[in-house]
Motif scaffolding. Structure first.
Motif, PDB file in Angstrom:
ATOM      1  N   THR A  89      -3.311   6.029  -3.538  1.00 10.49           N
ATOM      2  CA  THR A  89      -4.286   4.988  -3.170  1.00 10.49           C
ATOM      3  C   THR A  89      -5.730   5.463  -3.325  1.00 10.49           C
ATOM      4  O   THR A  89      -6.658   4.774  -2.885  1.00 10.49           O
ATOM      5  N   HIS A 100       0.842  -1.203   0.000  1.00 16.94           N
ATOM      6  CA  HIS A 100       0.000   0.000   0.000  1.00 16.94           C
ATOM      7  C   HIS A 100       0.877   1.253   0.000  1.00 16.94           C
ATOM      8  O   HIS A 100       0.603   2.225  -0.709  1.00 16.94           O
ATOM      9  N   VAL A 160      -7.896  -1.199  -4.482  1.00 19.53           N
ATOM     10  CA  VAL A 160      -6.836  -0.676  -3.610  1.00 19.53           C
ATOM     11  C   VAL A 160      -6.011  -1.781  -2.961  1.00 19.53           C
ATOM     12  O   VAL A 160      -4.849  -1.580  -2.617  1.00 19.53           O
TER      13      VAL A 160
END
Length: 680
Positions: free
Chosen positions: A489, A472, A496
């Motif tokens: 993101t 992430h 995601v």
């Protein structure tokens, strides 16, 4: 008093001045920032010039920057370093921010200008600008811009109430988690537990002033080893029930009515906006598009996983019966006996692997992986202010040695931090005014702490969690869009998780493990036979885990894909929702919903399926890496340029196809999970 939140940050990289911010600064700063944002919006609305993309859409995109900076700091810290005073402040600040956001989205004159732009010939806009225009129009319509009179006022009430309820839900879960303590004084009750778990429990007890006892909690680093290794069945049951009753106890933290109120308000809001259910409203702006597609994904997964999951469970039950004459295996027995079975089948467990996963080495491993794939380098910095002494801070450079991002890493549990692991951002990325403003990104986890005699040694699951959150973080750090709301993101929720789940794959590969998996005492690299055992055991209980994930998704939909909120008890709702995925017989008075923060406080309502959806994408994506070499720079560059750098600047399927050259193969996940060998 001067307020550090309301002046330009004169810190390294203009990072948040955590050491200068006091609680008393937040509320006045938020109020001032809201007034500033209102003035910015008024300037757009009152502009005498005809509406166009620059003076309306882009101006709106750039408005509210100060408010965004202040609230990101406040709400991030309310999750990672909170207090009862901060939680009380959140209940005061959240309604102000929600009210401003709602008023903005219901501003009729502003929406008139937005519609005016949307009706113009916009063929000269580049693809990112055109996508922003489309998203802006949709966002206003989906948030009530076309509502009138009483409906508009009711929507405001609903939004304010929902923001307060979500905060309260989280506070209750954290309080119940922190309130539970299991003290052990008899050495015999520690039987089966690894030395590290015992030492950590002793250290926790010592912190509370008791040197001749052991303290266990339901924070993951304490809870998981206890459930896997403790021989005392009654104590396992006690821990299991404490974990499963968070938000469900007969105390002031009970979340049962809050759940129903949140679900009811979400349904009412969806109906006001013209949708049959909250799920229908949410999924319109997801890759899945509708509940029907989600159910089809689950049906396909269960077709292959459910029969095998039952076989896996029977195998664990059989071990419990033959080894301990256990007539009925209960839920609090499952981790204990499945751990024994894994050891029996693969001669591997956390205690064998942990010496090779010293936290500092794993962090270096993540950095080296990013370097080999994308050329990134990470330099520790001691002059970046931080919100807690445990936080590590880094300067990140791209492949050309140019400054890319600031990276914060916060790894250990504490009473002021909520459970779980997440990535967040303190500053977004954009390219306004000819400058590429770089992001400030953080990952927050709850890993095993160092003890007096051992460094922080991670379980393999914690290793994959670190790589997951780091995935992430890469998505955030490598953002290279023009508009901040489409950068990093800021993508569809069911897209995601692709970069995070994809990153986990490297943890199973020798070529990657050789970079960092070294014994913390001897420095010896992890033996090849252990790497093989990790790979061999990769799909141990994979069918069971698949069914469990589908079950959680179905519970999410039981609250959100309904036209009336169930009048049954929360336990009964869970029982009905779990019929298709039920693996254990018997009832317990533990449940999931009252601590299901993902869907009631974390943005995943009607979206918990996203993890499985993204697993399909990442399984297909990693097949591409495997075919060409897991550190193949050409494939890594395609991935970097088409997914990590582009953020949400186009529809995710378009972005994915640009990387992969084709649509994702839905059977890739079944192959990866070992649920099928070949699907024709």
């Amino acid at each position: 008093m001067s307020n550090p939140l309301l002046v330009p940050f004169k810190t390294v990289f203009e990072t948040a001045p955590f050491e200068e911010i006091q609680l008393a600064h937040y509320l006045p700063a938020v109020k001032t920032a809201i007034e500033t944002a209102k003035e910015e919006v008024a300037a757009i609305v009152d502009n005498k010039a005809p509406a166009n993309f620059i003076n309306t859409i882009e101006a709106l995109e750039r408005s509210g920057h100060l408010l965004g900076t202040i609230t990101s700091i406040f709400f991030n810290l309310n999750s990672a370093e909170t207090s009862s005073e901060m939680q009380a402040l959140a209940q005061e600040i959240s309604p102000l921010v929600t009210a401003f956001s709602t008023e903005l989205l219901l501003n009729e004159k502003l929406f008139e200008r937005i519609e005016e732009v949307s009706k113009q010939d916009n063929s000269s806009l580049n693809s990112e600008a055109a996508y922003l225009l489309d998203k802006t129009v949709k966002s206003f319509v989906r948030n009530g811009a076309k509502l009138k009179g009483a409906d508009k006022e009711r929507l405001k009430e609903i939004n304010n109430k929902l923001s307060a309820l979500s905060l309260t839900f989280s506070e209750h879960v954290l309080k119940d988690t922190n309130d539970f303590e299991m003290w052990i004084e008899e050495e015999a009750d520690l039987a089966g537990l690894p030395e590290g778990a015992i030492e950590a429990a002793k250290a926790s007890a010592k912190e509370k002033g008791k040197s001749n006892a052991y303290l266990f909690t339901i924070d993951y680093p304490s809870y998981i080893p206890f459930m896997k290794y403790a021989e005392n069945r009654n104590l396992r049951k006690k821990m299991y029930e404490a974990f499963g009753r968070r938000g469900f106890l007969d105390n002031e933290n009970n979340n049962t009515e809050i759940i129903k109120e949140i679900s009811s308000l979400r349904l009412e809001r969806a109906n006001l906006l013209g949708y049959k259910t909250h799920a229908a409203f949410v999924l319109e702006e997801r890759m899945a598009k509708s509940p029907k597609v989600v159910y089809e994904l689950w049906d396909e997964l269960l077709l292959y996983a459910l029969p095998k999951a039952k076989e896996e469970l029977a195998e664990v039950e059989n071990l419990a019966k033959t080894e301990d004459l256990l007539e009925k295996m209960e839920r609090w027995d499952f981790s204990y006996y499945s751990e024994k079975l894994q050891m029996q089948k693969f001669a591997i467990n956390d205690e064998i692997l942990k010496p090779y996963f010293k936290l500092e080495n794993v962090i270096d491993g993540a950095f080296l992986t990013a370097n080999k794939l994308f050329g990134l380098t990470f330099k520790p910095r001691t002059d970046i202010q931080k919100y807690h002494e445990d936080v590590m801070t880094y300067e990140v450079f791209d492949g050309n040695g140019k400054f890319l991002a600031v990276f914060y890493a916060d790894f250990f549990p504490r009473a002021s931090k909520r459970g779980g692991a997440w990535m967040t951002s303190f500053k977004g990325q954009n390219k306004y005014d000819g400058k590429n403003e770089r992001p400030h990104v953080a990952i927050v986890c709850n890993f095993t702490k160092p003890t007096d005699t051992k460094p922080s040694l991670l379980t393999f699951n914690e290793v994959t969690t670190l790589f997951h959150e780091f995935g992430h973080a890469l998505h955030g750090m490598m953002a290279n869009g023009y508009y901040e709301s489409l950068s990093g993101t800021n993508v569809f929720w069911d897209f995601v998780e692709l970069p995070s789940q994809l990153m986990e794959n490297w943890c199973y590969e020798k070529e990657c493990l050789d970079l960092f998996a070294k014994h913390y005492e001897t420095g010896e690299s992890i033996p090849e036979e252990l790497i093989q055992k990790i790979k061999d055991s990769m799909n141990f209980l994979s069918a069971y885990q698949t069914v469990r994930q589908v079950g959680l998704g179905q519970l999410d939909m039981a609250w959100h894909d309904v036209t009336t909120i169930p009048s049954d008890s929360v336990l009964e709702v869970e029982k009905i929702a779990g019929e298709k995925t039920k693996l254990f017989d018997g009832e317990t008075d533990t449940l999931t919903s009252t601590a299901f923060s993902h869907i009631f406080a974390g943005g995943y309502s009607a979206g918990y399926y996203s993890y499985k959806w993204a697993e399909v994408l990442e399984a297909d994506a990693f097949e591409y890496f495997k075919e060409n070499g897991i550190f193949n720079r050409e494939v890594a560059n395609r991935y970097k340029e088409n997914i990590l750098m582009r953020g949400g600047s186009a529809h995710p399927m378009e972005i994915y196809k640009a990387f992969r050259g084709k649509s994702p193969d839905s059977k890739a996940l079944l192959r990866k999970s070992g649920l099928v060998e070949t699907v024709h």
